[in-house]
Design a protein around this motif. Structure first.
Motif, PDB file in Angstrom:
ATOM      1  N   ARG A   1      32.791  38.610  27.184  1.00 34.82           N
ATOM      2  CA  ARG A   1      34.066  38.344  27.858  1.00 34.82           C
ATOM      3  C   ARG A   1      34.176  36.866  28.225  1.00 34.82           C
ATOM      4  O   ARG A   1      35.241  36.258  28.086  1.00 34.82           O
ATOM      5  CB  ARG A   1      34.199  39.219  29.108  1.00 34.82           C
ATOM      6  N   ARG A   2      33.068  36.276  28.680  1.00 34.19           N
ATOM      7  CA  ARG A   2      33.099  34.845  29.013  1.00 34.19           C
ATOM      8  C   ARG A   2      33.418  34.014  27.771  1.00 34.19           C
ATOM      9  O   ARG A   2      34.191  33.058  27.835  1.00 34.19           O
ATOM     10  CB  ARG A   2      31.752  34.405  29.604  1.00 34.19           C
ATOM     11  N   GLU A   3      32.810  34.394  26.657  1.00 30.84           N
ATOM     12  CA  GLU A   3      33.040  33.639  25.421  1.00 30.84           C
ATOM     13  C   GLU A   3      34.504  33.703  25.007  1.00 30.84           C
ATOM     14  O   GLU A   3      35.074  32.697  24.555  1.00 30.84           O
ATOM     15  CB  GLU A   3      32.137  34.173  24.307  1.00 30.84           C
ATOM     16  N   ARG A   4      35.128  34.858  25.154  1.00 26.04           N
ATOM     17  CA  ARG A   4      36.547  34.972  24.813  1.00 26.04           C
ATOM     18  C   ARG A   4      37.397  34.064  25.692  1.00 26.04           C
ATOM     19  O   ARG A   4      38.350  33.440  25.210  1.00 26.04           O
ATOM     20  CB  ARG A   4      37.017  36.429  24.942  1.00 26.04           C
ATOM     21  N   ARG A   5      37.064  33.974  26.957  1.00 24.22           N
ATOM     22  CA  ARG A   5      37.824  33.107  27.858  1.00 24.22           C
ATOM     23  C   ARG A   5      37.647  31.633  27.481  1.00 24.22           C
ATOM     24  O   ARG A   5      38.601  30.858  27.491  1.00 24.22           O
ATOM     25  CB  ARG A   5      37.374  33.348  29.301  1.00 24.22           C
ATOM     26  N   ILE A   6      36.425  31.259  27.160  1.00 17.81           N
ATOM     27  CA  ILE A   6      36.158  29.869  26.790  1.00 17.81           C
ATOM     28  C   ILE A   6      36.880  29.515  25.494  1.00 17.81           C
ATOM     29  O   ILE A   6      37.480  28.439  25.372  1.00 17.81           O
ATOM     30  CB  ILE A   6      34.641  29.629  26.657  1.00 17.81           C
ATOM     31  N   GLU A   7      36.846  30.414  24.519  1.00 16.26           N
ATOM     32  CA  GLU A   7      37.487  30.153  23.237  1.00 16.26           C
ATOM     33  C   GLU A   7      39.006  30.068  23.365  1.00 16.26           C
ATOM     34  O   GLU A   7      39.668  29.471  22.504  1.00 16.26           O
ATOM     35  CB  GLU A   7      37.114  31.242  22.225  1.00 16.26           C
ATOM     36  N   ALA A   8      39.570  30.644  24.419  1.00 13.47           N
ATOM     37  CA  ALA A   8      41.019  30.582  24.637  1.00 13.47           C
ATOM     38  C   ALA A   8      41.461  29.229  25.181  1.00 13.47           C
ATOM     39  O   ALA A   8      42.655  28.921  25.192  1.00 13.47           O
ATOM     40  CB  ALA A   8      41.457  31.693  25.585  1.00 13.47           C
TER      41      ALA A   8
END
Length: 217
Positions: free
Chosen positions: A85-92
């Motif tokens: 979930r953290r990775e998805r936020r960072i990639e956004a």
């Protein structure tokens, strides 16, 4: 698949026993594609790739590998899925602003680990996600106003962002302050535009009562 994993039949059986058939079929398809893309059947490697390329595979793969003793379980499935979930936020976050946000996430995790090692109460994983939510939304707001670096943001820009949702001002401001403190320490910004901001608490009318239950005049 060029080489069928030794655990493949057990994996499909496990999914059918623990998941809805439609969901199980979808997971089987995506897992097969993951194996083709990565050219490996090693559980640890597959999990690492799934974390970045297809996070929804992380939980079913972890459950299966752990149940069949094919992979040492992570500290918790919760932590593995939280990482996705953290990775998805960072990639956004828009690319020019992303490195500082990734560094911020790593700092929050390091603080959590240090607190746990010292026997203190660490930040919750959900709290870290809330902070990243705030910084992601701020980054989108910033690029919408033409900013390509964190250093170009002003206090007015931050105030405009906070004004979008007054009810969440205190929560957003906490994340903004924490991020810019990190950005200043790491040199991403020279001056902290969040420093002058505050989140005044509304002062409602409060009625005081005496010990006998009567209202004070």
């Amino acid at each position: 698949m060029p080489a069928v994993p030794s655990w493949w039949d057990a994996f499909t059986t496990h999914l059918l026993m623990h998941r809805h058939p439609f969901y199980a079929g979808d997971i089987v398809t995506h897992t097969a594609r993951l194996i083709l893309d990565t050219h490996t059947t090693d559980p640890r490697t597959l999990l690492d790739h799934a974390l970045h390329s297809n996070p929804r595979l992380v939980r079913p793969l972890t459950d299966f590998f752990h149940a069949h003793h094919l992979h040492d379980a992570p500290k918790a499935v919760e932590e593995t899925t939280a990482a996705a979930r953290r990775e998805r936020r960072i990639e956004a976050v828009p690319a020019p602003l992303r490195p500082a946000v990734r560094g911020f996430a790593q700092t929050l995790l390091a603080q959590r680990e240090r607190a746990a090692a010292l026997g203190l109460r660490p930040n919750q994983l959900k709290t870290i996600e809330i902070r990243l939510d705030t910084v992601r939304d701020l980054s989108l707001h910033a690029t919408g106003r033409g900013h390509q670096t964190w250093a170009s943001l002003t206090t007015s820009d931050l105030e405009a962002f906070l004004a979008r949702n007054p009810a969440r001002r205190a929560s957003w401001l906490a994340g903004v302050r924490q991020f810019f403190a990190h950005a200043q320490r790491t040199g991403a910004v020279q001056h902290n535009p969040a420093a002058p901001l505050d989140a005044p608490q509304p002062r409602g009318f409060r009625t005081c009562f005496r010990s006998d239950g009567q209202r004070n005049p």
